[in-house]
Scaffold this active site. Sequence first.
Site, PDB file in Angstrom:
ATOM      1  N   SER A 131       8.951  30.978  -7.345  1.00 58.37           N
ATOM      2  CA  SER A 131       8.380  32.321  -7.254  1.00 58.37           C
ATOM      3  C   SER A 131       7.613  32.668  -8.527  1.00 58.37           C
ATOM      4  CB  SER A 131       9.468  33.356  -6.970  1.00 58.37           C
ATOM      5  OG  SER A 131      10.457  33.347  -7.988  1.00 58.37           O
ATOM      6  N   GLU A 132       8.132  32.215  -9.684  1.00 60.16           N
ATOM      7  CA  GLU A 132       7.394  32.332 -10.937  1.00 60.16           C
ATOM      8  C   GLU A 132       7.635  31.109 -11.822  1.00 60.16           C
ATOM      9  OE1 GLU A 132       7.685  36.484  -9.492  1.00 60.16           O
ATOM     10  OE2 GLU A 132       9.247  35.004  -9.951  1.00 60.16           O
ATOM     11  N   THR A 133       6.594  30.718 -12.538  1.00 64.16           N
ATOM     12  CA  THR A 133       6.694  29.699 -13.581  1.00 64.16           C
ATOM     13  C   THR A 133       6.208  30.321 -14.879  1.00 64.16           C
ATOM     14  OG1 THR A 133       6.385  27.865 -12.038  1.00 64.16           O
ATOM     15  CG2 THR A 133       5.910  27.428 -14.350  1.00 64.16           C
ATOM     16  N   HIS A 193      13.227  37.480 -14.483  1.00 62.82           N
ATOM     17  CA  HIS A 193      14.113  36.313 -14.347  1.00 62.82           C
ATOM     18  C   HIS A 193      13.521  35.076 -15.011  1.00 62.82           C
ATOM     19  CE1 HIS A 193      11.792  34.714 -10.857  1.00 62.82           C
ATOM     20  NE2 HIS A 193      12.408  33.591 -11.107  1.00 62.82           N
ATOM     21  N   GLU A 229      13.172  37.625  -2.948  1.00 63.54           N
ATOM     22  CA  GLU A 229      13.563  37.015  -4.213  1.00 63.54           C
ATOM     23  C   GLU A 229      15.059  37.205  -4.440  1.00 63.54           C
ATOM     24  OE1 GLU A 229      11.084  36.314  -8.185  1.00 63.54           O
ATOM     25  OE2 GLU A 229      11.407  38.435  -7.754  1.00 63.54           O
TER      26      GLU A 229
END
Length: 279
Positions: free
Chosen positions: A43-45, A72, A214
């Site tokens: 979902s995020e890097t 996160h 999420e």
Amino acid sequence: MNFYVVDAFANDPFKGNPAGVVILKEDIPKSIKQLIASEVKFSETAFIKKISENYFKIEYFTPVSEIDLCGHATIATFYVLKEKNLVFPNNKYNLHTNVGKLTILIENDLVLMEQAKPELGKVYDKETIAEILGINSEELDERFKLQASYTGLWDLLIPIKKKETLLKLEPNLEKIKEFTKENNIVSFHLFTLDEKEALANTRDFAPLYGINEEAATGTANGALLYYLYKNNLIDEKKVYKIIQGESMNRKSEIFGKIENEKVFIGGKAKIIIEGNLKV
């Protein structure tokens, strides 16, 4: 480039919210960062580079675009830095983000992240939101407004009366996508105070950014803490626990506090994979 897969807001592997973490010695173009984020599909890097002894720069990419802040992924990143002896417990660090300079606290096993200056925004119509969620408006908690809240990103906070309703509902993701785009909101952040183990139980939907749901959302839960603080439901300086991800079988524990009108969100994390990116 050193690359890590980290479960943030988790005490055990395969819980919490996974994020990619890339430690940069030299900066790389944003286009390459986006390609990496699209390839790994978390979902995020996060991409982090040390600027000086106590100062770091970080950028966040979803599979489809750059975003300004991600709670996160920040917790995941500083947990990696702590494990690799690049930061140390009981210290304070400065972090440059697209929303400005933030403070990171390492308090024993917890990584706590100061969020952007909080504010409350527009109030939205209950009937409209209930229809998008596929529930009756009576299932919303009438004690609270449906209101946007900001601690780096704008999230719409939606109070649900019962935990059972929260965990079972199946929203119309396409309508959420349209609504958030039209109203410049990142996510629908649903919460209930009908939770015995913590302050609240939450779910977060951000399909506009390629995140249908999420398992743990730092910024949105920070926005929730500020919202509840302004509704006189929590005290300053006390650390509260919020549960998220139960509906996804990835139970997460997010910790946070309000101190001097500042919002801090954090938790623990587990490194699952580490390696090198051949880019």
